[in-house]
Design an enzyme around this catalytic site. Structure first.
Site, mmCIF file in Angstrom:
data_model
loop_
_atom_site.group_PDB
_atom_site.id
_atom_site.type_symbol
_atom_site.label_atom_id
_atom_site.label_comp_id
_atom_site.label_asym_id
_atom_site.label_seq_id
_atom_site.Cartn_x
_atom_site.Cartn_y
_atom_site.Cartn_z
ATOM 1 N N HIS A 65 -11.470 -7.516 -8.129
ATOM 2 C CA HIS A 65 -11.129 -8.036 -9.459
ATOM 3 C C HIS A 65 -10.806 -9.525 -9.500
ATOM 4 O O HIS A 65 -10.638 -10.088 -10.572
ATOM 5 C CB HIS A 65 -9.911 -7.287 -10.016
ATOM 6 C CG HIS A 65 -8.627 -7.705 -9.374
ATOM 7 N ND1 HIS A 65 -8.179 -7.139 -8.219
ATOM 8 C CD2 HIS A 65 -7.735 -8.657 -9.707
ATOM 9 C CE1 HIS A 65 -7.050 -7.719 -7.852
ATOM 10 N NE2 HIS A 65 -6.750 -8.649 -8.738
HETATM 11 C C1 UD1 Z 1 -3.872 -10.434 -12.348
HETATM 12 C C2 UD1 Z 1 -3.248 -11.464 -11.400
HETATM 13 C C3 UD1 Z 1 -3.592 -11.133 -9.956
HETATM 14 C C4 UD1 Z 1 -3.284 -9.687 -9.619
HETATM 15 C C5 UD1 Z 1 -3.955 -8.775 -10.637
HETATM 16 C C6 UD1 Z 1 -3.680 -7.306 -10.390
HETATM 17 C C7 UD1 Z 1 -3.083 -13.686 -12.445
HETATM 18 C C8 UD1 Z 1 -3.634 -15.054 -12.473
HETATM 19 N N1 UD1 Z 1 -3.775 -12.809 -11.693
HETATM 20 O O1 UD1 Z 1 -5.278 -10.567 -12.309
HETATM 21 O O2 UD1 Z 1 -2.828 -11.986 -9.100
HETATM 22 O O3 UD1 Z 1 -3.775 -9.386 -8.324
HETATM 23 O O4 UD1 Z 1 -3.494 -9.130 -11.946
HETATM 24 O O5 UD1 Z 1 -4.534 -6.467 -11.134
HETATM 25 O O6 UD1 Z 1 -2.067 -13.422 -13.065
HETATM 26 N N2 UD1 Z 1 -7.504 -6.643 -19.005
HETATM 27 C C9 UD1 Z 1 -7.730 -5.464 -19.681
HETATM 28 N N3 UD1 Z 1 -6.795 -4.458 -19.592
HETATM 29 C C10 UD1 Z 1 -5.662 -4.608 -18.846
HETATM 30 C C11 UD1 Z 1 -5.459 -5.811 -18.143
HETATM 31 C C12 UD1 Z 1 -6.390 -6.804 -18.216
HETATM 32 O O7 UD1 Z 1 -8.741 -5.284 -20.361
HETATM 33 O O8 UD1 Z 1 -4.840 -3.685 -18.817
HETATM 34 C C13 UD1 Z 1 -8.472 -7.745 -19.095
HETATM 35 C C14 UD1 Z 1 -7.830 -9.024 -19.617
HETATM 36 O O9 UD1 Z 1 -7.834 -9.091 -21.000
HETATM 37 C C15 UD1 Z 1 -8.683 -10.092 -18.958
HETATM 38 C C16 UD1 Z 1 -9.059 -9.456 -17.639
HETATM 39 O O10 UD1 Z 1 -8.907 -8.054 -17.790
HETATM 40 O O11 UD1 Z 1 -9.844 -10.328 -19.694
HETATM 41 C C17 UD1 Z 1 -8.247 -9.974 -16.478
HETATM 42 O O12 UD1 Z 1 -6.847 -9.780 -16.661
HETATM 43 P P1 UD1 Z 1 -5.794 -10.888 -16.208
HETATM 44 O O13 UD1 Z 1 -4.479 -10.486 -16.684
HETATM 45 O O14 UD1 Z 1 -6.317 -12.249 -16.556
HETATM 46 O O15 UD1 Z 1 -5.767 -10.933 -14.651
HETATM 47 P P2 UD1 Z 1 -6.172 -9.959 -13.482
HETATM 48 O O16 UD1 Z 1 -7.578 -10.206 -13.120
HETATM 49 O O17 UD1 Z 1 -5.776 -8.542 -13.753
#
Ligand code: UD1
Length: 351
Positions: free
Chosen positions: A207
């Site tokens: 991810h």
């Molecule tokens: C984040 C952390 C990372 C950690 C990871 C665990 C940062 C910079 N990164 O990355 O260190 O290892 O979490 O999973 O904080 N989204 C959904 N549903 C959710 C959560 C996220 O659809 O429940 C989508 C968000 O809208 C976004 C993408 O997934 O478009 C990524 O989510 P984001 O919170 O940016 O970071 P992670 O990649 O999860």
């Protein structure tokens, strides 16, 4: 005197770490914990399931800040957390790991002169292109108490001139894993549900923005997974970020069984019987070791250098395993949460 600790969580690995520490706090009459959920992870299978399964106390506030660019997300969190801290007047703010929620919590508290306690301090990938590296460096430099999972963390901080308030306390993920191993056989039916009984399989997670956002790199990793899948089935619980990217680019790897993100007990049940772990997650590299399973890390470097040195982990860019494998003593014996709380208590008494 009862002290109020304000715990900031927002992303999946933080719920897992906070659960282990919250269980210890709950047994302390001198500590009162207020959990604040930023909302960074909001899907039920990325958030609620962990609160339910791991018995984490319900958050006092849920800020509902998920999605958006890094600046927008962190900025909104900073504003909302500052307001919450002004209202609740905590004695200390506890942050975990390296996410945008960690940085926002640490920055809001430091500006209000509230001591910041950073669990998982001192880890470094030395790759400033990772948002997580920026978050963890900043959080460490804002913290009054830096609780490192390993001696490597202590050494990294020393190299940056940070020596005050630094303690090696062991790895709270080890505590969490031991708890999950104890619970998962009874509570998980994932092996039956995914029809894995008697099958040779690997567990994969992927991810990190550094992997998903670069289409060329992502395609190379997918090709690597397909290569691994020729030897054994690859079970892949897909993170929402990765699901989005795969759908947009029409990617459907052969031999890979894609499933929804799963709860902690299901994931650990899978780890018990798997023969290999493939991951770009920080936590899972060590969880693989705690299960004594080999891990191939889908990154060009790792913060968990001990797992590489001991031969349990290798980067996907390396060809051979380092043998023989040895045990790692740094991560402690599953009582890191107790050490964290004892250190917090003795530090706040001195203050
Ligand atoms: C984040 C952390 C990372 C950690 C990871 C665990 C940062 C910079 N990164 O990355 O260190 O290892 O979490 O999973 O904080 N989204 C959904 N549903 C959710 C959560 C996220 O659809 O429940 C989508 C968000 O809208 C976004 C993408 O997934 O478009 C990524 O989510 P984001 O919170 O940016 O970071 P992670 O990649 O999860």
């Amino acid at each position: 005197m009862t002290r109020t600790i304000f715990t900031v969580v927002g992303a999946r690995p933080q719920f897992i770490k906070a659960a282990a520490v919250s269980r210890v706090i709950a047994g302390r009459p001198d500590l009162n914990e207020l959990i604040i959920h930023t909302g960074q992870h909001y899907d039920a299978n990325m958030s609620d399931i962990f609160f339910d399964e791991l018995g984490i106390p319900a958050p006092k506030r849920h800020l509902g800040i998920g999605g958006g660019s890094h600046g927008a997300m962190t900025g909104k969190m900073l504003e909302a957390l500052e307001a919450a801290m002004i209202e609740d007047k905590p004695d200390a703010v506890l942050v975990y790991g390296d996410t945008n929620s960690t940085l926002a919590g640490a920055l809001a508290a430091a500006k209000l002169h509230i001591p910041v306690i950073h669990v998982e301090a001192g880890l470094r990938s030395f790759n400033r292109r990772m948002p997580e590296e920026i978050n963890r460096v900043m959080a460490d430099h804002l913290s009054a108490l830096l609780l490192c999972p390993t001696q490597t963390g202590v050494d990294n901080l020393k190299a940056e001139g940070i020596t005050r308030g630094v303690h090696a306390v062991g790895d709270v993920m080890h505590d969490a894993t031991l708890y999950a191993i104890e619970q998962s056989r009874a509570k998980s039916d994932v092996i039956e549900k995914l029809d894995l009984e008697g099958r040779d399989y690997a567990v994969c997670t992927l991810h990190r923005a550094e992997n998903t956002d670069d289409p060329h790199r992502f395609a190379r990793i997918i090709a690597f997974l397909e290569e691994q899948a020729r030897e054994r089935l690859v079970v892949f619980p897909v993170h929402p970020r990765t699901r989005k990217v795969m759908a947009e680019r029409g990617i459907s790897p052969k031999g890979v069984k894609r499933v929804d993100p799963m709860g902690y007990f299901d994931l650990h049940r899978l780890l018990i019987d798997c023969s290999l772990v493939l991951t770009d997650s920080g936590g899972l590299q060590k969880e693989a070791y705690f299960h004594r399973k080999p891990c191939i890390t889908l990154r060009n470097e790792t913060e968990w250098v001990e797992t590489i040195d001991a031969g349990w982990n290798r980067l996907w860019t390396e060809v051979n395993w380092k043998v023989p494998r040895s045990e790692i003593s740094d991560y402690g014996h599953g009582f890191a949460a107790n050490s964290i709380i004892e250190t917090i208590i003795s530090h706040t008494q001195k203050a």
